[in-house]
Every structure is written in C-alpha cells, then in structure tokens.
Scaffold this motif. Structure first.
Motif, PDB file in Angstrom:
ATOM      1  N   ARG A 113       0.841  -1.206   0.000  1.00 64.32           N
ATOM      2  CA  ARG A 113       0.000   0.000   0.000  1.00 64.32           C
ATOM      3  C   ARG A 113       0.869   1.247   0.000  1.00 64.32           C
ATOM      4  NH1 ARG A 113      -5.232  -1.594   2.167  1.00 64.32           N
ATOM      5  NH2 ARG A 113      -5.130  -3.832   2.532  1.00 64.32           N
ATOM      6  N   ARG A 114       0.219   2.385  -0.378  1.00 66.75           N
ATOM      7  CA  ARG A 114       0.975   3.621  -0.509  1.00 66.75           C
ATOM      8  C   ARG A 114       1.497   4.109   0.836  1.00 66.75           C
ATOM      9  NH1 ARG A 114      -1.694   8.178  -4.262  1.00 66.75           N
ATOM     10  NH2 ARG A 114      -2.358   9.044  -2.280  1.00 66.75           N
ATOM     11  N   ILE A 115       0.678   3.978   1.884  1.00 65.30           N
ATOM     12  CA  ILE A 115       1.112   4.616   3.143  1.00 65.30           C
ATOM     13  C   ILE A 115       1.504   3.599   4.208  1.00 65.30           C
ATOM     14  CG2 ILE A 115      -0.253   6.684   2.727  1.00 65.30           C
ATOM     15  CD1 ILE A 115      -2.099   5.637   5.009  1.00 65.30           C
ATOM     16  N   VAL A 116       1.593   2.314   3.839  1.00 66.97           N
ATOM     17  CA  VAL A 116       2.049   1.344   4.846  1.00 66.97           C
ATOM     18  C   VAL A 116       3.549   1.108   4.639  1.00 66.97           C
ATOM     19  CG1 VAL A 116       1.813  -0.993   5.724  1.00 66.97           C
ATOM     20  CG2 VAL A 116      -0.203   0.266   4.996  1.00 66.97           C
ATOM     21  N   PRO A 117       4.358   1.310   5.682  1.00 70.42           N
ATOM     22  CA  PRO A 117       5.814   1.155   5.523  1.00 70.42           C
ATOM     23  C   PRO A 117       6.202  -0.245   5.040  1.00 70.42           C
ATOM     24  CG  PRO A 117       5.331   2.262   7.578  1.00 70.42           C
ATOM     25  CD  PRO A 117       4.012   1.816   7.027  1.00 70.42           C
ATOM     26  N   GLY A 118       7.420  -0.347   4.532  1.00 71.89           N
ATOM     27  CA  GLY A 118       7.904  -1.624   4.016  1.00 71.89           C
ATOM     28  C   GLY A 118       8.610  -1.447   2.690  1.00 71.89           C
ATOM     29  N   GLN A 119       8.383  -0.309   2.028  1.00 73.90           N
ATOM     30  CA  GLN A 119       8.984  -0.102   0.715  1.00 73.90           C
ATOM     31  C   GLN A 119      10.461   0.267   0.829  1.00 73.90           C
ATOM     32  OE1 GLN A 119       7.429  -0.694  -2.119  1.00 73.90           O
ATOM     33  NE2 GLN A 119       9.157  -0.141  -3.384  1.00 73.90           N
ATOM     34  N   TYR A 120      10.811   1.031   1.864  1.00 76.86           N
ATOM     35  CA  TYR A 120      12.199   1.489   2.018  1.00 76.86           C
ATOM     36  C   TYR A 120      12.740   1.069   3.379  1.00 76.86           C
ATOM     37  CZ  TYR A 120      10.780   4.632  -1.752  1.00 76.86           C
ATOM     38  OH  TYR A 120      10.303   5.137  -2.919  1.00 76.86           O
ATOM     39  N   LEU A 121      14.022   0.770   3.408  1.00 79.24           N
ATOM     40  CA  LEU A 121      14.691   0.441   4.668  1.00 79.24           C
ATOM     41  C   LEU A 121      15.987   1.234   4.727  1.00 79.24           C
ATOM     42  CD1 LEU A 121      14.554  -3.434   5.070  1.00 79.24           C
ATOM     43  CD2 LEU A 121      13.673  -1.783   6.675  1.00 79.24           C
ATOM     44  N   ALA A 122      16.314   1.721   5.915  1.00 77.30           N
ATOM     45  CA  ALA A 122      17.623   2.349   6.105  1.00 77.30           C
ATOM     46  C   ALA A 122      18.131   1.940   7.472  1.00 77.30           C
ATOM     47  CB  ALA A 122      17.495   3.862   6.013  1.00 77.30           C
ATOM     48  N   VAL A 123      19.429   1.658   7.531  1.00 78.27           N
ATOM     49  CA  VAL A 123      20.008   1.147   8.774  1.00 78.27           C
ATOM     50  C   VAL A 123      21.096   2.104   9.233  1.00 78.27           C
ATOM     51  CG1 VAL A 123      21.466  -0.708   9.675  1.00 78.27           C
ATOM     52  CG2 VAL A 123      19.495  -1.262   8.291  1.00 78.27           C
ATOM     53  N   ASP A 124      21.108   2.388  10.518  1.00 78.35           N
ATOM     54  CA  ASP A 124      22.200   3.181  11.080  1.00 78.35           C
ATOM     55  C   ASP A 124      23.492   2.371  10.938  1.00 78.35           C
ATOM     56  OD1 ASP A 124      23.628   5.064  12.726  1.00 78.35           O
ATOM     57  OD2 ASP A 124      23.489   3.565  14.316  1.00 78.35           O
ATOM     58  N   PRO A 125      24.544   2.949  10.329  1.00 73.71           N
ATOM     59  CA  PRO A 125      25.772   2.155  10.092  1.00 73.71           C
ATOM     60  C   PRO A 125      26.367   1.528  11.353  1.00 73.71           C
ATOM     61  CG  PRO A 125      25.852   4.202   8.867  1.00 73.71           C
ATOM     62  CD  PRO A 125      24.639   4.291   9.741  1.00 73.71           C
ATOM     63  N   LYS A 126      26.088   2.113  12.541  1.00 74.59           N
ATOM     64  CA  LYS A 126      26.624   1.521  13.771  1.00 74.59           C
ATOM     65  C   LYS A 126      25.663   0.478  14.351  1.00 74.59           C
ATOM     66  CE  LYS A 126      30.630   3.589  14.465  1.00 74.59           C
ATOM     67  NZ  LYS A 126      31.085   3.489  13.059  1.00 74.59           N
ATOM     68  N   GLY A 127      24.553   0.203  13.634  1.00 73.86           N
ATOM     69  CA  GLY A 127      23.667  -0.880  14.049  1.00 73.86           C
ATOM     70  C   GLY A 127      22.819  -0.575  15.266  1.00 73.86           C
ATOM     71  N   ARG A 128      22.452   0.717  15.450  1.00 72.27           N
ATOM     72  CA  ARG A 128      21.659   1.043  16.639  1.00 72.27           C
ATOM     73  C   ARG A 128      20.184   1.203  16.326  1.00 72.27           C
ATOM     74  NH1 ARG A 128      24.829   6.237  18.075  1.00 72.27           N
ATOM     75  NH2 ARG A 128      24.620   6.355  15.816  1.00 72.27           N
TER      76      ARG A 128
END
Length: 1217
Positions: A113-128
């Motif tokens: 769906r347009r407004i349900v998250p799941g399309q993009y992921l981003a991770v803090d490089p230090k893994g927090r």
C-alpha cells in the motif's frame, strides 16, 4: 477439477542483493531477494565460484532488504521489508542451514500500500536503529539493542510521519556515535495537489531531509531540510566518524553532488558521457546502482550508469571538509540492480536482465594512467566530460549464474527427438537476449576424453593411502586383461603397481591404511605398501562371480551361491571368517556400505539373488553371516549400493559439527527401475521403498562423492545422479550420452569428478551446477524476442524480435556516417587531417552491443527483425529486417483453403507507434510464403490496416486477426488479404485468439475472455458469453472446447469454463427490440462463464501450455514467469489425494507460517480468493520442518512422516521431476 501447484524452477531474476557475514564466519556471503524467495549464496575465493546454500520461499513480496550488525558484533542480521505490514528480522543459523525469524513486529495493514511502511529500509551504520518507510507519509524507527543474554532486542516503533510527502529513497547517515540520523529524498505535494492549473507541480522541487533519532529523549525529530536543484533518484551514504567525512552523495540526472550539514559547501560533478555516443543527445544520464567499499585506511564507491559503465568515485578531503569529487572510468558490465563488493576482492553483480556475474577486482584502477574527472575541473553549465568505453581491464569475470529472467514466452516441444520434451524459451532484453533450450538434467563438463585399445567393461579409481587427497591409479578392466593408469599431470600406463594385468578384474579397492586389493575370477590379490603380495586362490573349480569391498572388509560369492567373508585384522592381514554361507539361489549382486567413522566394520551386507529378492546379512561377530531381513522385488536385481545420505559434513570455517544421515539401500533392477529403501541402522530392517523408472536398460549403481557427501550414480539408458542438496533428495539425469560404468575421481584439476567408460573411450567428467533442474543451451538474438511459432514439418522456429527506443542496423550506419561528417566539419583547417583519421577510426570501430548495450534512440523509435532458425544447431536460415519504426507484434503460421498445403507466415506490424499518448500512422500484415523446406520466407504482399494487428490465428482455412477492438476474418487475395467478416464488440484490445470448430475464444487486454460463435450462413461473428471479472490477460491457452486458462499481469492464473447450459445459438439483434431482460448486463454478453480455479502465483506469468514433461507422465499445465520461474498446475486424479493434500496444506499453514509474516492464504488470494488449487510449494516445506513438528503434523493426518514425504515425492514424479 482440483489442481496442485508445483514450482519446477524458482525465479532466477534478482530484485535486491546484499552482502555481509550472515553465518558469523570470516567469509562474506550474499543474500539475493528474488521476488518471493530469499537465497543465500556463498562464494569460494579459491575456486572463484559462487553457489547457493539455501533458498526459501517466503510467500510474500520482498520489497526491501538490508543487513545490519549490532555495535561490536561479528554477525550480520537481515531486516526485511515486505507486503506483510510487519518488520521482520532474520538470522541465518549455519548449523541447521535455515533462516530463523528473531523478531516480527506488526505496524500496519498487509499488501503493498501507498502509506504502509515496508517499501524502504535504512540502517544506522553503527547498528543502533533501523528506519522503515512507506512511499507516502509514514516512517517508523525501531531501536535495536541486545539484552543480558546477548540476544537481539527491538523497541516499540517511533513515528516520523509527515503527510503530503512522497519518498524516493532513504539511507542511514554515518555519524559515528552521535545520535542516529537518516537522510531521505522527499517531495512535498501539498501545494501541487491544491493547484488546479498545474504550475505548482512544475515548480515543486525535491527535498533532502535529515531525521535524527534522539536516543536520550527517545523520539525522532525532523532536523533539517533543503531543496535540491536537479531531480535525484538515489542517495549513497558516505563513511563518517573516524573513517571519513560523513554526509551523503546525491545521484541525480547528469550530476552527482556531495552534501553535508554544517559549513560544508555542496560539491557537484557532472556524470561523464561516452564519446561519440549514438544515444539521443537530449537524454539525461543517471546512476542506477552503487556499491561502497571501506577498509581501515580508505573508502571508495562504485556507481553504475544506465548504460552499464561503472565509475569509481573517491572524495578528496582537507581536514574534515570535502574539497572535490573524483570520478574515474572503471569498466563496462551489464546493467545491474545491485552490486556487492566483497572483502575477498570480488564484485557480485545482480543483473537487471540476463545472467548474474561474479568478477574479481584485479586492479583498483588507481595508477593506470587513464584520466580522472573531477568536480574541480572548470566546465560550462550543462557540459560534461567524455570518455571512450573499453573492454574489461580492472575486472575479470570468474563466474556466471544462469538466469532466465525475463522469459518473454515459452513453448514445450520435442524438436530434437529425445523422448523427453524440451522447453524453448525466449529470454532477455535488447542485444543480450537469447533463445534458450532447457532440458531436464545436470550440466556435465567434459574434462578429458581418451581412446582405449578395446572396449573395457569396468573402471575404478584407488588412492595409495587412506589419507591421500587425490586418487593414484585408474584401473580399467577388459574381457581378458587389466590396464593400470597412474594419475599425475597426465594419465599414463604403469606396470609396477602390483596389480595382475593378465586377467579381468571384478573389483578393486584401497584397503586398510596403505594397501590395495584386486579381486579377479581366480582369487584375491592383497598388495601391501611395500609391494609384498598375498594371494588367496579359489578352491577347486569354483570361480568368484560377484564381490563387495570396502576399506576393511571383502565379501565374495563363488559359483553355486557360496559366500566367503574376509575381514582385516589390526596387523593389516586379511582373515577368512571360519564358516561359509550357502545361499538358496545364485548371487546376482552384492553391496557393502562404507565403514562408519570410529568403527571397525560395516554391519550389513546386501545380497541380491536370482529369485527376485534382496537379503540383508549381518557381519557382526556375534551373529556373523546370519540373515536379518529380506525384500521381494518385482524384477531381478542388477546392482545394489548401500549409502549414507542426508547427513551434513563438519565445516571448518563455521565450526559446525557434522550430523549423521540415514542408511539407504539403492536397488537397480533389470527392467530399468531404481528402488530406494531405508535400511535401519540397528536392526537391518528394510522399509519405506520409493520407486522411479530411469530408462530401458538394467540399472547399474556406483557410489561417488559430491560436495563432501555420498551420492549414487545410476546408469540405465540415461545416467542419473541421486544426491541430497539443501536437505532435499534430488534424482536428476545427466545431460550426456549413455555411459556404461563409472567411479568417483579426485585429482588436483578436478577435485570432485567422475571417471566413466562409454564404448571404447575413457572420460573424465565434472558436475558443477548441482541443484539445477534444467541445463541450457542458448543462442544469441539481436533484439528483444516477442513471439515465435514452430514449423512442424522442419522443426524450425520463426520468431519476431522487436525493440522500442532502438535503431535498426541501417539507421545506425547512417547516424555514424552523419557524426563522422560532423566531426570533420567541426575541426579547424590545420586539424582537418587528424579529424579525418579520427572519423575513419570511429566508423571502423565495432563495439559489441552485448557488452556496451544498444544505443537508445528516443521514444517512438522501433527496430524489428523476423528470423527463421534451427533451434537445435542455432543456425539462422533467414533474417528479415523491417524498416526503422516498424515493429512486429504478432506472428502465426496459416494454411489457406484456396492454396492447398502451402504454409504462410503472417506477421502483424505497426508503423510509428507512440505508446503514450497512443498514436500510430498505420498497421500492416506482412504475408510470407514459407519455402525451401521451411528455411526461407518469401514476401507475397503487405496489407494495410487501421490498427495494430495484436493477435493472429488461423481459422477454417482463413485467418482471424485482432485489430484493436475489432476481430476480423480475412482470406488470401492476390495483392493483399481480403476482409470477409468482423465483430466490433471487443471492449479494448484483442490480445490472443483461440479457435476450435466454429467457436472462437478471444482474450481482451483488460476485460478477460469473450466467447464467440462464427455463423457460416449469415457470415457473422457473435459474442455469446463472457467472463464476470475484469482481468488484464498476459497469456492464455485453450484447454478444451469449453475451457480456457489465462494469466493476468498481477500474477494470477485463472481457469474459466462455460457452464453446460450455455447455448451458443445466439442471434444478433440489429433492431434493438429484444426484451430488456435478455440483454447482457452493462453491455456485456447475456451468458456468463464460470471460474473453475484461481491462484496467485506472485509473478507475471508470460506463457501457459498443456504439456507432458516426462515420457509416460500425465498432462499438466506448465507456466513460465517474467522473473524466470517455471511451474506447473497438475490435476488430482483421486478425491483421496485431494483430501490428503488439502489437510496437509491446512496444517502447514498453521504449523509453519511464512518467514516474512505474510498470511499464506491471504497471499495466494491476493486479487481473487484462491479456488480449487492447493499450494504444493507450501506442502513441500514439510520436509524442511523439525522432526518433532513433522511428527505432530503427520499424526494429525494419521500417517507417518515418511509416508507424507513419499506422497509429496510421488505426486511430483508422476508429472515432472
């Protein structure tokens, strides 16, 4: 009608690839997401091969995938964003070879769906922390940590929503140990939404927004936002903290820009372009994917343009400020969706279309004297740098993973007369497209073939010592002699091995630690390491007829069925056991298993007798030579083989312990059937027999090693390999000629090979692609192949290839000439000579498009060819190039009633077609006569049409052509095709036509199927029934007079059938005075078809065909998908089977929920509720469950686990492989 869905080959296209240390070892692995499957690939730096270790169906759409590692950890976890409305964190458990779900947090509705998250992921490089975002509005941040037991923990989600905002990309910014920060590419559409003139939409600019997670206050703030000049498509995070300057690289149209918070000025560098490029000069250039490589001392980025050129990007820094961006041309490779730079110095490239590649990075391209391009070099606005593309220099191709994606269409036929049909698939896009012929079987690479002095009857290999890595001798037995060859750099004959050369050999083996044994008709020869020889001679007139040997035991059968047993004592001497055993009938074959680790003997001897039985005899000192169990056979046995399968080997790199598999007795019968029976390791009982027909000759069995485990080579009229792979049994034929005898082979050049004999040759073979279902032969094509027809008399195929946004050969030459003239004109007087030389060099330079891609000419430009070729040899007999902007869309083989047996090829062509907004200057049907035994096309005439001919089918000695909304019948005339009849009631566009008798089934591009009746007397085509649901049909196939199956562009397969009470005696109503209640609803037909079955495959299906895939098998509906998967729907033959599988599927849904949190039933009912189809892919997961779970599910079904897996295997082998 109830169907069972089976996947024969999982999809081979990759949508995302990531790398990391998922098994916690030093080696880096790659995880590839292939739409709805997750696959772990391991790379062996010594051989350079990359191979799959684990592949799992997730029954959901994988939309994003990222690796992350907690601070100070050594193991990477996998975060998956899917269509389940949940964030899932997986861990790879190497000891069980599974992905384990550690966390699953629900945050929204399921579905993409347009407004349900799941399309993009981003991770803090230090893994927090990890951010998961939707296309619009919603973003959630989860904080990741570990508890006292060092287990991974996940927090409640923190919201970072912003309404009226669309997101293009997001990355985690490397800020060292400051508060975790995420950068997003966004656009705010609030103003544009309320402005009806559309000016605001033109003015709106993209934003780069930073979101900061305040770990102290535990919430997310929108820290900073600024407008961007160019339209960007993705971000690259730059290493920060102690490793680099931090910040992001923004890749946008024609430019790459470095941005960071604070006083850092923007640094911007144009993307270099190819010199003398034939592309449309107005077209912008973008980067499509990138990879980052970071060591303790340096970092660089590899970014790939949409033409496939890779640039190495480095940043020059002064203190903490970035002063310039440097780009250097690295190499040109196929366009990729993901690139992974592995620490071992390799680059894995997941191609957008076609095969995936693994390259070794031979040079980093720092000191090769080629120019670099810098943001500090002065350039006019809108100008860019130029570079000449070249063949690979910094990269070396070391391995390739076959990928069928995209399969444009496929037909199943036996054109090579091999009994088993082949799949002819059109694959690929543009100049890299291919016609691939798929055959069921393992690919065999021939290492060596050498002729022998006569026809041998057996071959063995032996080592000199038990701990040697490689074999020392190859022993070849003839009717009256034995030849011994030593294995070194070359293979040559030796005479001092101690083997007796004047007699045929029955068997030979390595014995004890360092001795050899040779068994021949007159006795046993025991050769010690110091070449001392001990002989045991047969008593009286008796001979040895059969024998079985392993490292410590020898059993022989003398004429008359007498068994003699020898065992090795601690001094290395062979001792005969006091008693001998008389068998009730002649011994036909015998087998011993390997001596298990840490034991002195194999406890069981299997003996096959002439009275059609197999007996298991104990070799335990307490009850030696006493019978334990027997099994009656349907035919006389030919050979036996006891083998341990299903165990796993100990792995040094991950420190896993090995597990013990079960013992299996394989029985090859003289009628060509192979039986596999479980041999109880304690009692010696035989149970759970599986049968499989292999071929017309008696089955001979040989034990060999494959991937460190034992496997069985079974030889009949074809050679088969029975082995376990990814904890599943596989029995696959080798795609190779008939072999007669074989043995395992290990040398430096070929660590896991097979030495085999075929007539009078000795062959050394290697099997590399284990686990593959099909092997492929591929022939290159020029443009994207669209459709093809098979000419039944000559078995040639006629195919059409069409590319949009492409030049034909003639236009390309003309364009080159024009550019060469411009080069000479642009030069000044004194440079004329140099310019003329450069122009001549440019004209003579042939850049292979398979490497550098085809030039993009702009919208509305088309190139097309029609090709006649022999698919078996790959030779093209005839190739007709159409003019620029003529595009072939459809093709059919037609016989006309007034022309006897002559065959015509009709090709539907459009001229100057623009896709959006749609326009064209006209359509044509080219009529060719097929001459010279189906090898040449002769143009008869072309018929102008007012629309694109999208579908053509022969019909009662005439031809039916679908032109947009019209369906017309044409007949052959002298100068053109003549229109005979038409129907204008198809709603949008005809995409396919099927005919049978007077009935015509037409598929519409968006309104599903229409059933028409042709009335000969009135010369009318009348729609008498249609479907109730709209369906965007991509392909269809007629199953019988009333039934048609189709697939739509959302990945569903449907079977539609006319009810028995439907009448096709319907009249047209020209007067309009028909009763209102007789008219169809909403202008549709008055009668409706029933839906028999619905099933969501999850990938766009591009071809459907009813076919038999194995000789003697039953018919099934085979489908292929755009991403390269091949599957089938098979009908159940009994209610009992259907009932069993329905319950198994039900229990599997609750006991083994899909990995990414999607509900299985909901996934298979994505668009239409699943109807009458049972998902075999889910049922087959039964074999990979824990033993305890298997037991509880089997008990619910009132069966044993082995009975359940036997049923699963049976339904598979009845229809396919």
């Amino acid at each position: 009608m109830f169907l069972y869905n089976l996947t024969l080959q999982r999809s081979s296209g990759i949508s995302f690839a990531i790398h990391g240390n998922f098994s916690g070892s030093r080696l880096q692995e790659v995880i590839a997401a292939r739409g709805k499957t997750l696959e772990l690939l391991r790379h062996d730096p010594n051989t350079g091969k990359i191979y799959p270790v684990l592949s799992v169906e997730v029954f959901g759409v994988i939309r994003a995938i990222m690796p992350f590692r907690l601070t100070g950890g050594s193991k990477d976890y996998i975060v998956v964003g899917s269509d389940s409305g949940r964030i899932v964190i997986l861990e790879y458990i190497p000891s069980k070879n599974i992905f384990e779900r550690i966390h699953q947090e629900t945050f929204g509705k399921s579905g993409c769906r347009r407004i349900v998250p799941g399309q993009y992921l981003a991770v803090d490089p230090k893994g927090r922390a990890v951010m998961i975002g939707a296309i619009e509005k919603q973003k959630l941040v989860y904080i990741l940590n570990r508890d006292a037991q060092a287990r991974l923990t996940i927090s409640s989600p923190l919201e970072a929503h912003k309404s009226n905002t669309l997101v293009y990309h997001m990355v985690g910014v490397d800020v060292g140990f400051e508060n975790p920060t995420f950068a997003c590419l966004e656009i705010d559409y609030e103003e544009a939404d309320s402005d009806h003139t559309g000016e605001a939409a033109q003015r709106t600019q993209q934003l780069l927004t930073y979101y900061e997670l305040d770990l102290g206050l535990n919430h997310v703030v929108r820290k900073y936002s600024e407008q961007l000049e160019e339209h960007a498509n993705f971000l690259i995070s730059v290493p920060g903290g102690n490793d680099g300057p931090s910040g992001v690289l923004i890749c946008s149209e024609n430019y790459v820009t470095y941005k960071n918070l604070g006083d850092q000025p923007d640094i911007r560098c144009p993307i270099p372009r190819r010199r003398y490029d034939l592309d449309d000069p107005e077209r912008g250039m973008i980067f499509v994917c990138s990879a980052t490589h970071k060591t303790k001392s340096m970092f660089f980025f590899l970014a790939q343009t949409e033409q496939g050129d890779i640039f190495k990007i480095t940043l020059e820094t002064d203190e903490d400020m970035v002063t310039e961006i440097r780009l250097k041309y690295f190499d040109t490779v196929p366009v990729a969706v993901s690139m992974c730079v592995l620490k071992s110095g390799f680059l894995f490239l997941a191609s957008e279309f076609g095969n995936h590649h693994l390259y070794q990075i031979a040079h980093l391209g720092d000191d090769d004297g080629e120019p670099y391009f810098s943001s500090a070099m002065p350039l006019e606005e809108g100008e860019t740098f130029l570079f000449p593309p070249r063949t690979l220099k910094n990269l070396v191709l070391v391995d390739e993973i076959d990928s069928l994606s995209p399969i444009m269409t496929c037909q199943i036929a036996d054109l090579a007369n091999e009994d088993t049909p082949q799949l002819y698939t059109l694959c690929g896009r543009g100049p890299r497209s291919t016609l691939r012929i798929l055959r069921h079987g393992l690919e065999v690479s021939e290492m060596a073939v050498s002729e022998l002095p006569g026809n041998p009857n057996a071959v063995w290999t032996v080592k000199k010592r038990i701990d040697d890595e490689y074999d020392a001798y190859i022993i070849v037995s003839f009717v009256n002699a034995t030849l011994v060859l030593s294995i070194g750099e070359t293979v040559e004959e030796v005479t001092d091995s101690g083997f007796l050369g004047t007699t045929p050999t029955i068997s030979c083996s390595q014995l004890g630690d360092d001795a050899l044994v040779q068994i021949y008709p007159d006795g046993i020869r025991h050769i010690r390491a110091d070449k001392r020889v001990n002989e045991w001679k047969t008593p009286g007139k008796k001979n040895i007829v059969k024998c079985a040997v392993n490292q410590r035991q020898v059993v022989i059968a003398l004429t008359g069925g007498e068994l003699v047993y020898f065992e090795m004592d601690p001094t290395g001497q062979l001792n005969e056991y006091t008693e001998r055993k008389e068998m009730s009938s002649d011994v036909v074959c015998m087998a011993l298993g390997r001596v298990p680790e840490g034991e002195q003997r194999c406890r069981f001897l299997a003996v096959g007798l002439a009275d059609n039985t197999v007996r298991i005899i104990s070799l335990d000192p307490s009850d030696c030579l006493s019978p334990l169990s027997m099994q009656a056979l349907p035919a006389p046995p030919e050979s036996l083989c006891i083998i341990e399968m299903g165990g796993t080997e100990a792995k040094e790199e991950t420190g896993e312990a090995g597990t013990v598999g079960g013992l299996y007795l394989n029985i090859g019968l003289q009628n060509g059937v192979l039986l596999r029976t479980v041999l109880d390791t304690v009692t010696g009982d035989l149970s759970d027999t599986r049968t499989r027909y292999l071929g017309s000759r008696p089955v001979k069995l040989f034990r060999i090693a494959m991937q460190g485990a034992e496997a069985v080579l079974a030889m009949s009229s074809r050679t088969w390999l029975s082995y376990t792979y990814q904890s599943r049994f596989h029995l696959t034929p080798l795609s190779y000629e008939t072999l007669e005898y074989a043995s395992g082979f290990a040398s430096e050049q070929c660590p896991e090979g097979i030495v085999a004999i075929s007539t009078n040759t000795l062959r050394i073979l290697a099997l590399e692609k284990l686990g593959a279902v099909f092997n492929q032969v591929s022939w290159p094509l020029q443009y994207t192949p669209r459709k093809f027809v098979i000419h039944p008399e000559s078995n040639n195929i006629i195919l059409i290839e069409t590319d949009h946004n492409a030049y034909t050969e003639d236009t390309k030459k003309h364009r080159k000439q024009q550019m060469a003239e411009e080069m000479i004109e642009a030069a000044r007087e004194e440079e004329q000579e140099i310019a003329a030389e450069m122009a001549a060099a440019f004209l003579n330079e042939e850049k292979p498009e398979t490497v550098f891609g085809a030039p993009k000419s702009g919208m509305g430009m088309w190139a097309s060819v029609i090709r006649v070729m022999n698919p078996i040899k790959g030779e093209t007999f005839d190739k007709i190039s159409l003019e620029q902007n003529e595009a072939a869309h459809s093709i059919a083989l037609v016989k006309f009633a007034n022309k006897g047996d002559e065959q015509f090829v009709l090709v539907g062509v459009s001229r100057d077609l623009v896709l959006n907004p749609r326009s064209l200057s006209g359509g044509f049907v080219y009529t060719y006569l097929l001459v010279n035994q189906g090898t040449k096309l002769e143009l008869l005439h072309k018929t102008a049409m007012d629309e694109v001919p999208t579908a053509i089918a022969s019909f009662q000695g005439r031809v039916l052509i679908g032109l947009g909304k019209n369906l017309r019948v044409y007949d052959l005339g002298k100068k053109k095709l003549l229109r005979k009849c038409e129907n204008k009631h198809i709603p949008n566009t005809v995409v396919s036509i099927h005919t049978m008798g007077n009935r015509v089934m037409v598929a519409d591009v968006q309104e599903s199927f229409h059933f028409l009746r042709y009335k000969r007397q009135e010369n009318q085509l009348i729609v008498f029934a249609d479907d109730t649901n709209p369906r965007w049909i991509t392909c269809s196939y007629q199953l019988d007079y009333d039934t048609v199956t189709g697939a739509d562009k959302f990945g569903n397969i449907t079977i539609v059938r006319l009810p028995t009470d439907v009448s096709d005696e319907v009249d047209e109503d020209p007067t309009g005075n028909k009763a209102l209640w007789d008219r169809g609803l909403l202008n549709g037909a008055s009668q409706k078809a029933d839906v028999v079955a619905n099933f969501h495959v999850g990938e766009v299906v591009t071809s459907l065909q009813k076919a038999t895939l194995i000789p003697g098998g039953s018919e099934s509906l085979v489908y292929t998908t755009l991403s390269g998967a091949i599957g089938m729907l098979v009908p159940f033959t009994s209610h009992e089977d259907h009932d069993f599988f329905q319950h198994l599927e039900m229990y599997m849904r609750s006991e083994y929920p899909p990995l990414c949190g999607r509900d299985h039933l909901a996934y298979r009912s994505y668009y239409y509720p699943v109807k009458n189809v049972i998902d075999g892919d889910l049922c087959e997961m039964f074999n990979s469950m824990d033993a305890s779970k298997q037991k509880s599910v089997a008990e619910e079904l009132e069966r044993t686990p082995s009975e359940v897996s036997k049923k699963l295997e049976d339904i598979r082998t009845r229809y396919a492989f």
